[in-house]
Design an enzyme around this catalytic site. Structure first.
Site, PDB file in Angstrom:
ATOM      1  N   LYS A  66       0.813  -1.190   0.000  1.00  0.00           N
ATOM      2  CA  LYS A  66       0.000   0.000   0.000  1.00  0.00           C
ATOM      3  C   LYS A  66       0.860   1.259   0.000  1.00  0.00           C
ATOM      4  CE  LYS A  66      -3.632  -1.918   2.997  1.00  0.00           C
ATOM      5  NZ  LYS A  66      -4.216  -1.762   4.351  1.00  0.00           N
ATOM      6  N   ASP A 136      14.695  -0.255   2.326  1.00  0.00           N
ATOM      7  CA  ASP A 136      15.313  -0.275   3.653  1.00  0.00           C
ATOM      8  C   ASP A 136      16.491  -1.257   3.589  1.00  0.00           C
ATOM      9  OD1 ASP A 136      15.730  -0.864   6.457  1.00  0.00           O
ATOM     10  OD2 ASP A 136      13.841   0.114   6.890  1.00  0.00           O
ATOM     11  N   THR A 140      13.515  -7.189   0.139  1.00  0.00           N
ATOM     12  CA  THR A 140      12.237  -7.366  -0.555  1.00  0.00           C
ATOM     13  C   THR A 140      12.382  -7.030  -2.040  1.00  0.00           C
ATOM     14  OG1 THR A 140      11.126  -6.725   1.471  1.00  0.00           O
ATOM     15  CG2 THR A 140       9.797  -6.709  -0.525  1.00  0.00           C
ATOM     16  N   PHE A 185      12.714   5.760  11.626  1.00  0.00           N
ATOM     17  CA  PHE A 185      11.439   5.271  11.105  1.00  0.00           C
ATOM     18  C   PHE A 185      10.576   6.446  10.671  1.00  0.00           C
ATOM     19  CE2 PHE A 185       7.555   3.020  10.558  1.00  0.00           C
ATOM     20  CZ  PHE A 185       8.007   1.805  10.070  1.00  0.00           C
ATOM     21  N   ASP A 192       3.433   3.798   6.461  1.00  0.00           N
ATOM     22  CA  ASP A 192       2.721   3.523   7.709  1.00  0.00           C
ATOM     23  C   ASP A 192       3.613   2.979   8.807  1.00  0.00           C
ATOM     24  OD1 ASP A 192       3.155   0.901   6.521  1.00  0.00           O
ATOM     25  OD2 ASP A 192       1.703   0.153   7.975  1.00  0.00           O
ATOM     26  N   ARG A 198      -0.787   6.648   7.383  1.00  0.00           N
ATOM     27  CA  ARG A 198      -0.823   6.772   5.916  1.00  0.00           C
ATOM     28  C   ARG A 198      -1.558   8.052   5.517  1.00  0.00           C
ATOM     29  NH1 ARG A 198       1.025   1.802   3.833  1.00  0.00           N
ATOM     30  NH2 ARG A 198       0.235  -0.046   4.899  1.00  0.00           N
TER      31      ARG A 198
HETATM   32  N1  HPA Z   1       8.656   3.643   7.439  1.00  0.00           N
HETATM   33  C1  HPA Z   1       7.641   2.906   6.919  1.00  0.00           C
HETATM   34  N2  HPA Z   1       7.808   1.705   6.380  1.00  0.00           N
HETATM   35  C2  HPA Z   1       9.067   1.214   6.332  1.00  0.00           C
HETATM   36  C3  HPA Z   1      10.166   1.927   6.846  1.00  0.00           C
HETATM   37  C4  HPA Z   1       9.950   3.210   7.431  1.00  0.00           C
HETATM   38  O1  HPA Z   1      10.880   3.916   7.912  1.00  0.00           O
HETATM   39  N3  HPA Z   1      11.262   1.154   6.649  1.00  0.00           N
HETATM   40  C5  HPA Z   1      10.816   0.017   6.043  1.00  0.00           C
HETATM   41  N4  HPA Z   1       9.510   0.034   5.855  1.00  0.00           N
END
Ligand code: HPA
Ligand code: MG
Length: 216
Positions: A66, A136, A140, A185, A192, A198
């Site tokens: 999403k 990140d 994935t 983060f 999200d 979101r």
């Molecule tokens: N925020 C949101 N989703 C994520 C992040 C982040 O910092 N790192 C990996 N997925």
């Protein structure tokens, strides 16, 4: 990745008081890292780079839901605007939307499953652009690219709005990137934390209060 904007670790962001923040998130954020207007201006340039690079060949643009939905719609809108107004040429676009589910298989190796989306056979021989919110660790994305390659696209490029400077990164770098960010983060603009935030306009750093309130 050429002209990405690097946000340094020392950068404190903007005070929440300088922007409009929804009441329901006021206590849960540390700072505004990237205001909405700056996100838009950067996406305008990524759209131009993509428009220039892909020429007249049809492009299949795949949104990773999403988290990618806002970046995707704003990016596609801006490519379409170039298509309408450039005159000399345009990039025919088709759109698709996928979600990824990760799970551990019996050998305890993490795998991903693509859910939703058209039959993947449709990417055969095509130029493909994968649109993602954030990279990140890069794990994935590497798995998704491995899956896509099985369907023999002509080429696959990735546009990620954010790339985190993550010590555990596998070194994956997307072709198009909006901002390289510190290892914090971040939420907002469709990103999200456990499905919250979101609906936040700007990209913000979540604070400990927010983490504790919404952790599951
Ligand atoms: N925020 C949101 N989703 C994520 C992040 C982040 O910092 N790192 C990996 N997925
Ligand atoms: Mg994502």
């Amino acid at each position: 990745m050429t002209n990405s904007i690097k946000i340094e670790d020392s950068y404190q962001g903007y005070s929440l008081d300088s922007f409009c923040i929804p009441k329901h998130y006021e206590e849960d954020l540390e700072s505004v890292l990237i205001p909405y207007g700056v996100i838009h201006d950067r996406i305008e340039r990524i759209a131009k780079d993509i428009f220039v690079d892909f020429g007249k060949e049809p492009l299949v643009a795949i949104c990773v839901l999403k988290g990618g939905y806002k970046f995707y719609t704003d990016l596609i809108d801006k490519i379409n605007s170039l298509n309408r107004n450039q005159g000399e040429r345009s990039v025919p676009l088709s759109v698709d939307f996928i979600r990824l589910r990760s799970y551990q298989n019996d050998k305890s190796v993490g795998t991903i499953e693509v859910i939703g989306g058209d039959n993947m056979e449709s990417v055969k021989g095509k130029n493909v652009l994968v649109v993602e919110d954030i990279i990140d660790t890069g794990r994935t994305m590497k798995k998704l690219l491995g899956l896509l390659e099985e369907f023999q696209p002509k080429c696959v490029k990735v546009a990620s709005l954010l790339l985190k400077r993550q010590p555990a990164s596998n070194g994956y770098i997307p072709e198009y990137c909006g901002f390289e960010i510190p290892d914090k983060f971040v939420v907002g603009y469709a990103l999200d934390f456990n499905e919250r935030f979101r609906d936040l306009h700007h990209i913000c750093v979540v604070n400990n209060n927010g983490i504790n309130k919404y952790k599951v």
